[in-house]
Design an enzyme around this catalytic site. Structure first.
Site, PDB file in Angstrom:
ATOM      1  N   CYS A  93     -11.429 -43.709 -12.666  1.00  0.00           N
ATOM      2  CA  CYS A  93     -10.030 -43.293 -12.860  1.00  0.00           C
ATOM      3  C   CYS A  93      -9.107 -43.810 -11.772  1.00  0.00           C
ATOM      4  CB  CYS A  93      -9.941 -41.769 -12.935  1.00  0.00           C
ATOM      5  SG  CYS A  93     -10.751 -41.063 -14.375  1.00  0.00           S
ATOM      6  N   HIS A 352      -3.248 -39.421 -19.128  1.00  0.00           N
ATOM      7  CA  HIS A 352      -4.123 -40.064 -18.132  1.00  0.00           C
ATOM      8  C   HIS A 352      -4.769 -41.304 -18.747  1.00  0.00           C
ATOM      9  CE1 HIS A 352      -6.962 -40.791 -15.065  1.00  0.00           C
ATOM     10  NE2 HIS A 352      -7.837 -39.831 -15.296  1.00  0.00           N
ATOM     11  N   CYS A 382      -9.222 -38.144  -8.236  1.00  0.00           N
ATOM     12  CA  CYS A 382     -10.668 -37.946  -8.390  1.00  0.00           C
ATOM     13  C   CYS A 382     -11.216 -38.973  -9.357  1.00  0.00           C
ATOM     14  CB  CYS A 382     -10.967 -36.531  -8.857  1.00  0.00           C
ATOM     15  SG  CYS A 382     -10.258 -36.101 -10.473  1.00  0.00           S
TER      16      CYS A 382
END
Length: 398
Positions: A93, A352, A382
């Site tokens: 990510c 996201h 994260c």
């Protein structure tokens, strides 16, 4: 301080739209999506693309339309000269945040003068985990080291909620906060400052706004949602889990792209470019890969130590809202005033798009600092495997 300094010239992004069949970008190839954002960055800055030393892009699901170095394809599709190189990185990510870090490090080292860091993820066209094709990506030694093996991120989010005793009502309230802050920022004209319009159909108006913000949600509606990741096998392995995480208090699956132009101070002056910010610190850390989502805390502290700052010195923080439990645990550990956290909302409201989110956070952070008069900002993300990037930036007046 190094004699060479990396400065941010511009940070732009596409609108973030729901990453599903029939979504606004579901008919747009990811190469084309990133290419339009790169084109918007060129238009915003007036640079000659031939001056760019490298383009570093982030993408997580590098398969199918996002395989074969999707960043290079986007550079060519955007009309950059063939001489401009490109590469694609995967820090999960945090991929485009890592791209920004690599770009800044290249500038400080003298390898680059002008470089683009960017990212893309089309989650409607290249769904999550299709790059794994059902295979075990970890192997037997990792499973042996961590009894029972690593876990999906949704289970990790449940473990974080349990460890910090974050109840369902707190998770849902934070999710509502994300939507409310994003909606207020949009009403005030602060949310779309970094957005470049994206054309899907040349005969139709371009897409100009994020479409995930829900102005009609509240804690009562969210309370009615079922657990998104309930699995009795994990209940037996982790009896502390009581299934608090839902789709409503998790980030939205989205399509999007983002791009950041960085330069050395000398190159910026030579090319007549006005820096918006400078990179003060950029770190990456590892943490427990089973809890997985907790490395944002040590990453934050390490980035601050590198600059001699404390949390009290930072005007605004962007902590990616992969799940509400992540920023809430981060708040509990850092003691930061919640008003300084994600003041324009976060991924629960905005979405996201994995490989694009790191650079998207930088777009938002710069907008927050500039519209709010802040000077210092920190972003952290994260990442799967128990990783996190953190970056400290300082807004410049020109």
């Amino acid at each position: 301080m190094s004699a060479r300094e990396a400065v941010v010239i511009e940070a732009v992004r596409s609108p973030l739209v729901r990453g599903r069949a029939g979504g606004a970008f579901s008919q747009l190839h990811p190469v084309e999506l990133l290419a339009q954002v790169l084109g918007g960055m060129v238009q915003a800055t007036g640079i000659d693309p031939g001056e760019v030393d490298d383009v570093i892009g982030g993408c997580v699901t590098q398969v199918g339309e996002q395989s074969a170095n999707v960043t290079r394809g986007a550079v060519l599709a955007a009309g950059f000269p063939e001489s401009v190189p490109a590469t694609t990185v995967d820090r999960q990510c945090g991929s485009s945040q890592q791209a920004v870090a690599f770009a800044a490090q290249g500038i400080v080292s003298g390898a680059y003068d002008l470089v683009v860091a960017c990212g893309v993820e089309s989650m409607s066209r290249v769904p999550m985990f299709t790059n794994q094709a059902g295979a075990d990506p970890y192997g037997p030694s990792v499973a042996a080291r961590y009894d029972g093996g690593l876990v999906p991120q949704g289970i990790a989010a449940e473990l974080v909620a349990a460890k910090w005793d974050i109840g369902r009502s707190a998770l849902d309230a934070f999710a509502v906060r994300s939507h409310e802050l994003a909606a207020e920022a949009r009403r005030a004209g602060r949310l779309g400052l970094s957005v470049v319009p994206v054309t899907v159909d040349p005969g139709a108006p371009p897409v100009t706004e994020d479409d995930g913000i829900r102005t009609d949600t509240d804690v009562h509606k969210l309370a009615g949602l079922r657990s998104a990741f309930r699995d009795e096998a994990y209940t037996r392995r982790f009896p502390q889990i009581d299934w608090r995480v839902t789709a409503g208090n998790s980030s939205q699956i989205s399509d999007g792209a983002s791009a950041v132009l960085l330069a050395s101070r000398e190159a910026a002056a030579r090319l007549g470019l006005r820096p918006r910010a400078r990179i003060r610190s950029s770190v990456v850390v590892g943490d427990d890969p089973v809890l997985m989502l907790t490395a944002v805390v040590p990453a934050t502290l390490k980035a601050l130590r590198r600059t001699g700052l404390t949390v009290d010195d930072i005007d605004a923080f962007e902590v990616n809202e992969a799940f509400a439990s992540v920023p809430l645990a981060w708040l509990a550990e850092t003691g930061v005033d919640p008003r300084r956290l994600n003041p324009h909302g976060g991924a629960i409201a905005l979405g996201h798009p994995l490989g694009a989110s790191g650079a998207r956070l930088l777009c938002t952070l710069l907008d927050v600092l500039e519209t709010g008069g802040g000077r210092l900002g920190l972003q952290t993300m994260c990442e799967a495997g128990g990783l996190a990037n953190a970056t400290v930036v300082e807004r410049l007046d020109g």
